[in-house]
Design a protein around this motif. Structure first.
Motif, PDB file in Angstrom:
ATOM      1  N   UNK A  81      15.490  -7.993  -9.474  1.00  0.00           N
ATOM      2  CA  UNK A  81      15.935  -8.171 -10.722  1.00  0.00           C
ATOM      3  C   UNK A  81      16.993  -6.898 -11.161  1.00  0.00           C
ATOM      4  N   UNK A  82      18.122  -7.095 -11.325  1.00  0.00           N
ATOM      5  CA  UNK A  82      19.144  -5.985 -12.008  1.00  0.00           C
ATOM      6  C   UNK A  82      19.067  -4.618 -11.514  1.00  0.00           C
ATOM      7  N   UNK A  83      18.451  -3.852 -11.119  1.00  0.00           N
ATOM      8  CA  UNK A  83      18.378  -2.370 -10.830  1.00  0.00           C
ATOM      9  C   UNK A  83      17.888  -2.215  -9.625  1.00  0.00           C
ATOM     10  N   UNK A  84      18.729  -2.215  -8.366  1.00  0.00           N
ATOM     11  CA  UNK A  84      18.279  -1.907  -7.241  1.00  0.00           C
ATOM     12  C   UNK A  84      17.796  -0.202  -7.095  1.00  0.00           C
ATOM     13  N   UNK A  85      18.338   0.502  -7.893  1.00  0.00           N
ATOM     14  CA  UNK A  85      17.915   1.712  -7.772  1.00  0.00           C
ATOM     15  C   UNK A  85      16.637   2.056  -8.543  1.00  0.00           C
ATOM     16  N   UNK A  86      16.453   1.409  -9.275  1.00  0.00           N
ATOM     17  CA  UNK A  86      14.959   1.533 -10.241  1.00  0.00           C
ATOM     18  C   UNK A  86      13.814   1.010  -9.307  1.00  0.00           C
ATOM     19  N   UNK A  87      14.082  -0.268  -8.482  1.00  0.00           N
ATOM     20  CA  UNK A  87      13.188  -0.722  -7.576  1.00  0.00           C
ATOM     21  C   UNK A  87      13.174   0.139  -6.196  1.00  0.00           C
ATOM     22  N   UNK A  88      14.013   0.856  -5.909  1.00  0.00           N
ATOM     23  CA  UNK A  88      13.965   1.827  -4.688  1.00  0.00           C
ATOM     24  C   UNK A  88      13.210   3.067  -5.266  1.00  0.00           C
ATOM     25  N   UNK A 103       1.008  -1.195  -0.028  1.00  0.00           N
ATOM     26  CA  UNK A 103      -0.012   0.042   0.048  1.00  0.00           C
ATOM     27  C   UNK A 103       0.854   1.364   0.171  1.00  0.00           C
ATOM     28  N   UNK A 104       0.473   2.226   0.357  1.00  0.00           N
ATOM     29  CA  UNK A 104       1.188   3.579   0.365  1.00  0.00           C
ATOM     30  C   UNK A 104       2.336   3.635   1.396  1.00  0.00           C
ATOM     31  N   UNK A 105       2.269   2.547   2.305  1.00  0.00           N
ATOM     32  CA  UNK A 105       3.404   2.664   3.554  1.00  0.00           C
ATOM     33  C   UNK A 105       4.193   1.413   3.756  1.00  0.00           C
ATOM     34  N   UNK A 106       3.967   0.194   3.193  1.00  0.00           N
ATOM     35  CA  UNK A 106       4.453  -0.842   3.234  1.00  0.00           C
ATOM     36  C   UNK A 106       4.564  -1.557   1.961  1.00  0.00           C
ATOM     37  N   UNK A 123       9.333   4.164  -3.498  1.00  0.00           N
ATOM     38  CA  UNK A 123       8.947   5.812  -3.104  1.00  0.00           C
ATOM     39  C   UNK A 123       8.897   5.955  -1.741  1.00  0.00           C
ATOM     40  N   UNK A 124       9.888   5.404  -0.979  1.00  0.00           N
ATOM     41  CA  UNK A 124       9.787   5.589   0.347  1.00  0.00           C
ATOM     42  C   UNK A 124       9.159   4.654   1.133  1.00  0.00           C
ATOM     43  N   UNK A 125       8.567   3.884   0.873  1.00  0.00           N
ATOM     44  CA  UNK A 125       7.975   2.768   1.468  1.00  0.00           C
ATOM     45  C   UNK A 125       8.548   1.979   2.247  1.00  0.00           C
ATOM     46  N   UNK A 126       8.090   1.357   3.322  1.00  0.00           N
ATOM     47  CA  UNK A 126       8.855   0.542   4.134  1.00  0.00           C
ATOM     48  C   UNK A 126       8.735  -0.947   3.366  1.00  0.00           C
ATOM     49  N   UNK A 127      10.067  -1.252   3.142  1.00  0.00           N
ATOM     50  CA  UNK A 127      10.061  -2.710   2.634  1.00  0.00           C
ATOM     51  C   UNK A 127      10.216  -3.764   3.553  1.00  0.00           C
ATOM     52  N   UNK A 128       9.129  -4.852   3.535  1.00  0.00           N
ATOM     53  CA  UNK A 128       9.306  -5.697   4.200  1.00  0.00           C
ATOM     54  C   UNK A 128      10.044  -6.876   4.053  1.00  0.00           C
TER      55      UNK A 128
END
Length: 209
Positions: free
Chosen positions: A42-49, A32-35, A53-58
């Motif tokens: 795959x391949x591109x950590x920066x693109x995934x980050x 959701x907007x938070x987590x 958009x600042x959400x907590x990655x669980x």
């Protein structure tokens, strides 16, 4: 807010058995907007980050340990603090790509990963790789299949650690038993549905990839 599914495509290479190929991979973000969780970093950590958009990655959930599905996992974990989860049967493949860094946790058949009030059940579906898993999210009418099931048939089984009869058993017993309207979100290429793929099982067996 109910969980939603975000999607991005990243590009890189897949290497195994001495060969290397250019590939485009689907990266799925559920939350959701938070987590959120990421399915296959795959391949591109920066693109995934950026997509997070600042959400907590669980969690960073690996459907299997071919390098094109896990090459960005350590960098994404380092940037977010999220654990990398992998089925233990794929550790030999993982170590080919990341010999110095082990996964943080194990995926176990039947376990439920929860994010944003939504549960994703781990289905162990060996064949494309020994520790391949799919993630079934019934509330989202979706299954994330990695490289086990694509639009048009099973994932490839012509290389090391793979076995065609095993992948057919996994698809028949674990995936085609899901509701036919279930959307199949794959590791590469277009989505499909269980209902669209189920009638073709015998054709795949006869072709014997």
């Amino acid at each position: 807010m109910a969980a939603r599914i975000d999607h991005l495509v990243t590009s890189g290479t897949f290497s195994l058995d001495g060969g290397t190929w250019d590939v485009d991979n689907n990266v799925w973000i559920v939350g959701d907007d938070h987590e959120a969780i990421v399915v296959d970093a795959a391949h591109d950590a920066d693109a995934i980050l950026a997509a997070l958009g600042g959400r907590t990655l669980r969690a960073i959930v690996c459907t299997h340990a071919h390098n094109d599905h896990i090459d960005a996992a350590p960098a994404l974990a380092a940037a977010t603090g999220a654990p990398v989860l992998l089925h233990p049967d794929d550790l030999p493949l993982w170590k080919q790509t990341h010999p110095e860094r082990a996964p943080d946790g194990e995926l176990v058949d039947g376990a439920v990963i929860s994010v944003a009030g939504t549960g994703l059940t781990v289905l162990h579906t060996p064949g494309h790789a020994p520790g391949a898993v799919c993630l079934h999210a019934p509330e989202l009418a979706t299954v994330f299949t990695g490289d086990t099931l694509f639009q048009g048939g099973p994932g490839a089984t012509g290389r090391s650690f793979s076995h065609f009869p095993t992948i057919v058993d996994s698809i028949r017993d674990r995936l085609l038993t899901l509701p036919p309207e279930t959307v199949v979100r794959t590791g590469h290429g277009d989505t499909t549905t269980i209902g669209a793929e189920a009638p073709h099982l015998q054709e795949w067996i006869d072709r014997g990839h």
